[in-house]
Motif scaffolding. Structure first.
Motif, mmCIF file in Angstrom:
data_model
loop_
_atom_site.group_PDB
_atom_site.id
_atom_site.type_symbol
_atom_site.label_atom_id
_atom_site.label_comp_id
_atom_site.label_asym_id
_atom_site.label_seq_id
_atom_site.Cartn_x
_atom_site.Cartn_y
_atom_site.Cartn_z
ATOM 1 N N MET A 1 30.579 47.494 45.693
ATOM 2 C CA MET A 1 31.014 48.391 44.605
ATOM 3 C C MET A 1 29.822 48.808 43.729
ATOM 4 N N LEU A 2 28.980 47.812 43.455
ATOM 5 C CA LEU A 2 27.812 48.054 42.605
ATOM 6 C C LEU A 2 26.883 49.100 43.239
ATOM 7 N N GLY B 1 32.984 41.807 38.766
ATOM 8 C CA GLY B 1 33.291 40.964 39.925
ATOM 9 C C GLY B 1 32.359 39.764 40.028
ATOM 10 N N PHE B 2 31.101 39.940 39.605
ATOM 11 C CA PHE B 2 30.146 38.835 39.655
ATOM 12 C C PHE B 2 30.489 37.744 38.632
ATOM 13 N N PHE B 3 31.017 38.160 37.496
ATOM 14 C CA PHE B 3 31.335 37.194 36.443
ATOM 15 C C PHE B 3 32.700 36.538 36.669
ATOM 16 N N MET B 4 33.699 37.372 37.039
ATOM 17 C CA MET B 4 35.075 36.863 37.098
ATOM 18 C C MET B 4 35.613 36.768 38.510
ATOM 19 N N GLY B 5 34.793 37.071 39.485
ATOM 20 C CA GLY B 5 35.269 37.054 40.867
ATOM 21 C C GLY B 5 35.842 38.400 41.232
ATOM 22 N N PRO B 6 35.881 38.754 42.518
ATOM 23 C CA PRO B 6 36.356 40.073 42.930
ATOM 24 C C PRO B 6 37.818 40.293 42.566
ATOM 25 N N ILE B 7 38.162 41.546 42.209
ATOM 26 C CA ILE B 7 39.554 41.829 41.816
ATOM 27 C C ILE B 7 40.483 41.765 43.033
ATOM 28 N N HIS B 8 39.915 41.977 44.222
ATOM 29 C CA HIS B 8 40.685 41.875 45.471
ATOM 30 C C HIS B 8 39.758 41.265 46.519
ATOM 31 N N PRO B 9 40.262 40.389 47.369
ATOM 32 C CA PRO B 9 39.369 39.745 48.340
ATOM 33 C C PRO B 9 38.653 40.751 49.242
ATOM 34 N N ALA B 10 39.283 41.909 49.476
ATOM 35 C CA ALA B 10 38.667 42.896 50.374
ATOM 36 C C ALA B 10 37.566 43.706 49.682
ATOM 37 N N ILE B 11 37.516 43.639 48.327
ATOM 38 C CA ILE B 11 36.516 44.440 47.592
ATOM 39 C C ILE B 11 35.316 43.557 47.256
ATOM 40 N N ASP B 12 34.219 43.898 47.876
ATOM 41 C CA ASP B 12 32.994 43.132 47.632
ATOM 42 C C ASP B 12 32.290 43.700 46.396
ATOM 43 N N PRO B 13 32.044 42.916 45.340
ATOM 44 C CA PRO B 13 31.400 43.442 44.127
ATOM 45 C C PRO B 13 30.037 44.076 44.412
ATOM 46 N N LEU B 14 29.284 43.500 45.317
ATOM 47 C CA LEU B 14 27.956 44.028 45.636
ATOM 48 C C LEU B 14 28.066 45.445 46.219
ATOM 49 N N ILE C 1 32.423 64.237 36.827
ATOM 50 C CA ILE C 1 33.436 63.409 37.517
ATOM 51 C C ILE C 1 32.736 62.308 38.316
ATOM 52 N N LEU C 2 31.687 62.695 39.051
ATOM 53 C CA LEU C 2 30.933 61.709 39.848
ATOM 54 C C LEU C 2 30.323 60.634 38.954
ATOM 55 N N MET C 3 29.809 61.063 37.817
ATOM 56 C CA MET C 3 29.166 60.115 36.894
ATOM 57 C C MET C 3 30.191 59.115 36.341
ATOM 58 N N MET C 4 31.357 59.639 35.992
ATOM 59 C CA MET C 4 32.399 58.748 35.454
ATOM 60 C C MET C 4 32.861 57.757 36.527
ATOM 61 N N ALA C 5 33.027 58.287 37.778
ATOM 62 C CA ALA C 5 33.445 57.408 38.892
ATOM 63 C C ALA C 5 32.390 56.344 39.139
ATOM 64 N N ILE D 1 30.499 50.719 38.994
ATOM 65 C CA ILE D 1 29.465 49.760 38.543
ATOM 66 C C ILE D 1 30.114 48.668 37.683
ATOM 67 N N MET D 2 31.024 49.091 36.790
ATOM 68 C CA MET D 2 31.693 48.117 35.913
ATOM 69 C C MET D 2 32.536 47.134 36.728
ATOM 70 N N ILE D 3 33.258 47.665 37.734
ATOM 71 C CA ILE D 3 34.063 46.783 38.592
ATOM 72 C C ILE D 3 33.142 45.810 39.338
#
Lengths: 373, 160
Positions: free
Chosen positions: B49-50, B34-47, B19-23, B28-30
């Motif tokens: 998330m990574l 986020g770096f390519f297409m911009g963050p999905i939400h302004p409050a979520i920083d891609p870095l 479960i942890l691995m899938m999460a 990581i994918m989000i």
């Protein structure tokens, strides 16, 4: 903010490009490396099995054989012992040439066992011989797998590594089964293959009160013959002499008996262990016709030639199904539970396919490790 | 080949690890997208998330490794099935195999019911149950005896 992400995106693009190139050109190498690692783990396990097998063997010889000198040098040479198959370009008479080679091999092994375990009784010597054979088989598997691993590494050949890696589960299954047999032989515990002798000896015990059997030990080499009356028929029961790990030459014994009775045998019933297919239950008892016996083919040939071709004796086969692991490993409960069922089948064959006063041969084929008289 | 068996704790750890691995892969994918297409939400920083994804991934590995230590190696007991030599009694009992025993060996042990000698009717192995060792062992013996009684071959007719 966008500027910041754009800068990072370049880095990720480069990383992905590098990964793409690496996978494009080195895909096979990565695959090869992963397969090599799996084989290396298996080789370590096989090496450990061989080492443990040798330790078991040395302990057994020191305990039961009271050797005068260190048995290790002779053991090491026995583990690498080879037997050259007869030439098959001219197949005429190949069975007897093969038999001769197997006889010479057997006598050499017996001499070596006598040399390293002079105090061992006949049964213990047979168990030591069985243990050496099993250790030798595990050692051979280890050496072959290691050979292909090293050859594959040397030549960087994917095909060599891939072949071994794909067969690895089956190879390990066989190796583990033989390793289990090794432990059973060393302690004199019956193995799955001993089911044939167990069935026929249980039959002897069931009827011995009403008809005490006449027992001839060493009727032929390592074969015991019981002569008794079962359901009004003259029954000759043949099995290897136990409780040592011997298989004897049941084909030779059947041939001799058929010749002695001048072919006046109403039925030949053979009981043996047979490999089951996946999905089938261990201990299932099935029936058929023909000479039910495995091995290199020498014994089967003798039975077919003498009882079958020369005297047209009808041959019934009763097989107790088991997996390869069960056949080599210590006998399991399901096999023991199949004994009464097999005996019922034998009785049924005698009652329905022979008449009172007939001569019937019943042969229990298999290794007699742990099965006494 | 026998299947690999895990203890209950190891099974839970294995599921938790996956479960942890899938999460972690999801985070990581989000993060990367986020770096390519911009963050999905302004409050979520891609870095953020990574790094969270990478941390979770690293946490899942020791958990999965720990679960491997909970593999139950099957253990076996070799049982000698003793049967009374008196054909009318047929009393059977199972006990652990002892050195130098073989099938059809006549024993000095006496039958509890008729005082005749026992002989060894069969030797076989049974898998040892991991928990409640003592009780299970007794149960195994009882099972063996029950089976042997149930499936005993019919006694041959004794001529009068």
């Amino acid at each position: 903010m966008m500027q910041y992400y754009n800068e990072w995106s370049w880095i990720f693009q480069i990383i992905f490009l590098v990964l793409f190139i690496v996978i494009f050109f080195y895909n096979q190498r990565i695959q090869l490396w992963m397969m090599q690692k799996q084989i290396e783990v298996a080789v370590r396990e096989l090496e450990q099995m061989t080492k443990e097998g040798k330790d078991v063997l040395v302990k057994l010889i020191n305990e039961r054989g009271k050797p005068k000198e260190d048995p290790r040098p002779i053991l090491n040479s026995l583990l690498d012992f080879f037997t050259v198959q007869p030439v098959d370009l001219d197949p005429a008479g190949i069975i007897y040439r093969l038999e001769h080679i197997l006889d010479v091999r057997k006598s050499r092994w017996e001499q070596h066992v006598k040399q390293i375990a002079p105090a061992a009784s006949r049964d213990v010597a047979a168990n030591i011989e069985g243990t050496i054979e099993a250790t030798s088989a595990v050692n051979m598997i280890f050496k072959i797998v290691r050979h292909y691993l090293l050859l594959g590494k040397k030549t960087k050949s994917l095909i060599l590594i891939m072949q071994i890696q794909m067969q690895l589960p089956l190879i390990m299954q066989i190796a583990k089964a033989i390793f289990k047999a090794l432990k059973s032989f060393s302690q004199g515990i019956p193995i799955g293959d001993s089911i044939g002798p167990l069935v026929v000896t249980t039959l002897v015990h069931d009827y011995k009160k009403q008809s005490p059997p006449k027992i001839t030990r060493d009727y032929t080499k390592d074969i015991t013959l019981y002569e008794m009356e079962i359901e009004g028929r003259n029954v000759f029961i043949i099995r290897a002499t136990g409780p040592g790990a011997t298989v004897g030459k049941p084909g030779e014994a059947i041939k001799k008996l058929v010749e002695e009775k001048e072919g006046k045998i109403a039925r030949l019933i053979m009981v043996d262990a047979g490999l089951k297919l996946e999905g089938e239950k261990t201990g299932t008892v099935i029936e058929g016709v023909g000479a039910v016996i495995g091995g290199p083919g020498v014994e089967k040939y003798k039975i077919e030639e003498s009882a079958g071709v020369k005297y047209s004796v009808p041959m019934d086969g009763i097989v107790i199904e088991e997996g390869q692991e069960d056949a080599y490993g210590t006998m399991v409960k399901d096999l023991v539970k199949s004994v009464p069922k097999a005996i019922e089948k034998i009785k049924n064959a005698i009652l329905t396919r022979t008449v009172e006063g007939d001569n019937v041969i019943i042969a229990g084929i298999g290794n007699c490790c742990g099965i006494g008289d | 080949m026998s299947e690999v068996k895990y203890t209950t704790a190891a099974k839970i750890l294995k599921v938790l690890g996956y479960i942890l691995m899938m999460a972690s892969v999801f985070l990581i994918m989000i993060g990367i997208s986020g770096f390519f297409m911009g963050p999905i939400h302004p409050a979520i920083d891609p870095l953020y998330m990574l790094f969270s994804g990478l941390l979770l991934f690293m946490a899942s590995l020791p958990i999965l490794m720990m679960s491997q230590t909970g593999i139950v190696k099957p253990e076996f007991d070799v049982i000698s099935l003793l049967r009374c030599s008196n054909a009318d009694c047929k009393f059977t009992k199972g006990r652990k195999f002892e050195k130098d025993e073989y099938v059809f060996k006549e024993l000095d042990e006496k039958c509890e019911k008729c005082n005749s000698n026992f002989y060894i009717a069969a030797i076989f192995e049974v898998e040892r149950k991991p928990s409640k060792k003592k009780e299970e062992k007794t149960m195994n013996m009882k099972e063996v005896e029950k089976d042997s009684k149930q499936e005993e071959s019919p006694a041959p007719k004794t001529p009068s």
